[in-house]
Scaffold this motif. Structure first.
Motif, PDB file in Angstrom:
ATOM      1  N   ALA A   1      59.466  73.302  37.299  1.00  0.00           N
ATOM      2  CA  ALA A   1      60.462  73.656  36.287  1.00  0.00           C
ATOM      3  C   ALA A   1      60.404  72.705  35.099  1.00  0.00           C
ATOM      4  CB  ALA A   1      61.854  73.657  36.900  1.00  0.00           C
ATOM      5  N   LYS A   2      60.226  71.417  35.368  1.00  0.00           N
ATOM      6  CA  LYS A   2      60.156  70.428  34.283  1.00  0.00           C
ATOM      7  C   LYS A   2      58.939  70.670  33.398  1.00  0.00           C
ATOM      8  CE  LYS A   2      62.554  66.749  36.820  1.00  0.00           C
ATOM      9  NZ  LYS A   2      62.412  65.445  37.501  1.00  0.00           N
ATOM     10  N   LEU A   3      57.816  70.968  34.007  1.00  0.00           N
ATOM     11  CA  LEU A   3      56.604  71.203  33.220  1.00  0.00           C
ATOM     12  C   LEU A   3      56.728  72.468  32.385  1.00  0.00           C
ATOM     13  CD1 LEU A   3      53.877  70.218  35.836  1.00  0.00           C
ATOM     14  CD2 LEU A   3      54.404  69.015  33.695  1.00  0.00           C
ATOM     15  N   ALA A   4      57.306  73.506  32.945  1.00  0.00           N
ATOM     16  CA  ALA A   4      57.500  74.742  32.180  1.00  0.00           C
ATOM     17  C   ALA A   4      58.397  74.488  30.985  1.00  0.00           C
ATOM     18  CB  ALA A   4      58.088  75.826  33.085  1.00  0.00           C
ATOM     19  N   ALA A   5      59.480  73.728  31.190  1.00  0.00           N
ATOM     20  CA  ALA A   5      60.402  73.431  30.095  1.00  0.00           C
ATOM     21  C   ALA A   5      59.751  72.547  29.039  1.00  0.00           C
ATOM     22  CB  ALA A   5      61.658  72.751  30.639  1.00  0.00           C
ATOM     23  N   ALA A   6      58.770  71.732  29.447  1.00  0.00           N
ATOM     24  CA  ALA A   6      58.092  70.832  28.509  1.00  0.00           C
ATOM     25  C   ALA A   6      57.002  71.531  27.708  1.00  0.00           C
ATOM     26  CB  ALA A   6      57.496  69.643  29.263  1.00  0.00           C
ATOM     27  N   GLY A   7      56.728  72.791  28.015  1.00  0.00           N
ATOM     28  CA  GLY A   7      55.741  73.536  27.246  1.00  0.00           C
ATOM     29  C   GLY A   7      54.337  73.488  27.804  1.00  0.00           C
ATOM     30  N   CYS A   8      54.202  73.096  29.063  1.00  0.00           N
ATOM     31  CA  CYS A   8      52.889  73.118  29.703  1.00  0.00           C
ATOM     32  C   CYS A   8      52.434  74.574  29.863  1.00  0.00           C
ATOM     33  CB  CYS A   8      52.981  72.419  31.058  1.00  0.00           C
ATOM     34  SG  CYS A   8      51.416  72.300  31.949  1.00  0.00           S
ATOM     35  N   ASP A   9      51.149  74.824  29.633  1.00  0.00           N
ATOM     36  CA  ASP A   9      50.622  76.188  29.735  1.00  0.00           C
ATOM     37  C   ASP A   9      50.132  76.517  31.147  1.00  0.00           C
ATOM     38  OD1 ASP A   9      50.890  76.865  26.921  1.00  0.00           O
ATOM     39  OD2 ASP A   9      49.245  75.450  26.576  1.00  0.00           O
ATOM     40  N   VAL A  10      49.460  75.559  31.767  1.00  0.00           N
ATOM     41  CA  VAL A  10      48.865  75.800  33.082  1.00  0.00           C
ATOM     42  C   VAL A  10      49.163  74.602  33.979  1.00  0.00           C
ATOM     43  CG1 VAL A  10      46.746  76.226  34.383  1.00  0.00           C
ATOM     44  CG2 VAL A  10      46.999  77.171  32.074  1.00  0.00           C
ATOM     45  N   LEU A  11      49.664  74.866  35.174  1.00  0.00           N
ATOM     46  CA  LEU A  11      49.848  73.845  36.195  1.00  0.00           C
ATOM     47  C   LEU A  11      48.798  74.067  37.273  1.00  0.00           C
ATOM     48  CD1 LEU A  11      51.184  71.629  37.869  1.00  0.00           C
ATOM     49  CD2 LEU A  11      52.891  73.314  38.615  1.00  0.00           C
ATOM     50  N   PHE A  12      47.977  73.053  37.497  1.00  0.00           N
ATOM     51  CA  PHE A  12      46.976  73.080  38.557  1.00  0.00           C
ATOM     52  C   PHE A  12      47.540  72.286  39.730  1.00  0.00           C
ATOM     53  CE2 PHE A  12      42.718  71.273  40.114  1.00  0.00           C
ATOM     54  CZ  PHE A  12      42.473  72.356  40.942  1.00  0.00           C
ATOM     55  N   ALA A  13      47.820  72.966  40.816  1.00  0.00           N
ATOM     56  CA  ALA A  13      48.447  72.339  41.984  1.00  0.00           C
ATOM     57  C   ALA A  13      47.595  72.633  43.216  1.00  0.00           C
ATOM     58  CB  ALA A  13      49.866  72.857  42.172  1.00  0.00           C
ATOM     59  N   PRO A  14      46.455  71.964  43.330  1.00  0.00           N
ATOM     60  CA  PRO A  14      45.568  72.262  44.457  1.00  0.00           C
ATOM     61  C   PRO A  14      46.120  71.716  45.772  1.00  0.00           C
ATOM     62  CG  PRO A  14      44.728  70.394  43.219  1.00  0.00           C
ATOM     63  CD  PRO A  14      45.904  70.919  42.447  1.00  0.00           C
ATOM     64  N   ARG A  15      45.861  72.438  46.840  1.00  0.00           N
ATOM     65  CA  ARG A  15      46.061  71.893  48.165  1.00  0.00           C
ATOM     66  C   ARG A  15      44.888  70.954  48.471  1.00  0.00           C
ATOM     67  NH1 ARG A  15      47.642  77.524  48.117  1.00  0.00           N
ATOM     68  NH2 ARG A  15      45.399  77.864  47.877  1.00  0.00           N
ATOM     69  N   GLU A  16      45.053  70.111  49.466  1.00  0.00           N
ATOM     70  CA  GLU A  16      43.975  69.172  49.770  1.00  0.00           C
ATOM     71  C   GLU A  16      42.674  69.903  50.083  1.00  0.00           C
ATOM     72  OE1 GLU A  16      43.619  64.818  51.865  1.00  0.00           O
ATOM     73  OE2 GLU A  16      45.204  66.178  52.509  1.00  0.00           O
ATOM     74  N   ALA A  17      42.776  71.018  50.783  1.00  0.00           N
ATOM     75  CA  ALA A  17      41.573  71.785  51.122  1.00  0.00           C
ATOM     76  C   ALA A  17      40.942  72.434  49.895  1.00  0.00           C
ATOM     77  CB  ALA A  17      41.908  72.851  52.158  1.00  0.00           C
ATOM     78  N   ASP A  18      41.726  72.642  48.831  1.00  0.00           N
ATOM     79  CA  ASP A  18      41.174  73.201  47.592  1.00  0.00           C
ATOM     80  C   ASP A  18      40.338  72.172  46.847  1.00  0.00           C
ATOM     81  OD1 ASP A  18      42.454  75.733  47.857  1.00  0.00           O
ATOM     82  OD2 ASP A  18      44.323  74.843  47.135  1.00  0.00           O
ATOM     83  N   LEU A  19      40.808  70.936  46.817  1.00  0.00           N
ATOM     84  CA  LEU A  19      40.098  69.901  46.057  1.00  0.00           C
ATOM     85  C   LEU A  19      39.054  69.197  46.915  1.00  0.00           C
ATOM     86  CD1 LEU A  19      40.396  69.192  43.104  1.00  0.00           C
ATOM     87  CD2 LEU A  19      41.779  67.220  43.749  1.00  0.00           C
TER      88      LEU A  19
END
Length: 285
Positions: A76-94
């Motif tokens: 929510a904070k990032l969306a309000a700050a104007g971030c376009d893309v949030l990359f939130a990988p799981r450990e198995a993704d990275l």
């Protein structure tokens, strides 16, 4: 704001971006992180933040498992700050397989200060940052990443990484964001009790005193500095802290000052444990 979890999804989300502006984080976001996003936004054509608690940079006795994870609030904070893309990988993704290929930063920089007290820390940092950079910037002609100066040595390691590997990424540093009373903002401040939070102000105070005394002794700083540093550490220890280091170093390489080094060339850095919480801070002189 679009939230993605895999590298493939991230690259698809950024397929039209020519110059992404990237802010890597471990989450539990505060105003300091959001200031990095605000700095990043005008620097690129897509603003990207990541949230990933990187196991590789935690020592076995450190707080990987208990590190605060506040994903919904962070999103929510990032969306309000104007971030376009949030990359939130799981450990198995990275790390889909054990990360046996690692980035080893220059020991002349990485084994000092934080590296001395947290051996292997900067290898973990450099490895995950390189992997995040490849996820965000692969195929892009240019990019920019924003890091806070509170992690002063980390910023120097990342700048060295980008410079020596000729990555097409500009690294922007952001001045340390502080609370109204002067304490550097940190995700780990949340570990502090009310009494510890009040006491935590002694770390930036000790650095200011050390910086003042170092400038006053500039004519003989190499000879006098060890006693000034020892006095600063003793004063914190007398208040119940467990200091790792309080020191004055050259900004260029974090080595001890030489004769002639003075204002504009130095930085005071400190790390100390208050109760169960390890705090770091620095002050450019």
């Amino acid at each position: 704001m679009q939230t993605v979890h895999t590298i493939a999804e991230l690259r698809h989300a950024l397929r039209h971006a020519e110059r992404p502006a990237f802010v890597p984080t471990m989450g539990n976001l505060h105003a300091g992180h959001l200031a990095l996003v605000a700095q990043a936004r005008p620097l690129g054509d897509a603003t990207v933040a990541s949230i990933f608690v990187n196991r590789l940079q935690f020592l076995p006795h450190e707080d990987f498992d208990s590190y605060p994870r506040t994903f919904t609030a962070d999103q929510a904070k990032l969306a309000a700050a104007g971030c376009d893309v949030l990359f939130a990988p799981r450990e198995a993704d990275l790390y889909p397989e054990p990360q046996t290929f690692k980035v080893q930063p220059d020991p002349a920089l990485a084994d000092l200060l934080e590296g001395e007290f947290r051996p292997g820390f900067f290898t973990g940092v450099a490895t995950v940052v390189m992997k995040l950079f490849m996820a965000v910037f692969a195929g892009k002609p240019q990019g920019v990443a924003v890091f806070g100066k509170k992690d002063y040595q980390q910023l120097m390691v990342i700048r060295g990484l980008v410079r020596q590997l000729a990555l097409p990424i500009d690294i922007a540093g952001h001045d340390t964001e502080r609370a109204a009373d002067g304490l550097a903002l940190s995700s780990r401040n949340g570990y502090l009790s009310e009494a510890e939070r009040a006491e935590a102000l002694q770390l930036p105070l000790a650095l200011r005193v050390l910086a003042r005394d170092a400038l006053a002794a500039a004519h003989a700083l190499p000879e006098r500095l060890p006693a000034l540093e020892a006095a600063a550490m003793q004063q914190l220890a007398a208040r119940g802290w467990q200091p790792d280091y309080l020191t004055v170093r050259r900004r260029a390489d974090l080595l001890p000052p030489q004769r002639g080094d003075g204002q504009g060339a130095l930085v005071a850095l400190g790390a100390a444990r208050l109760g169960g919480t390890r705090l770091i801070d620095n002050l450019e002189i």
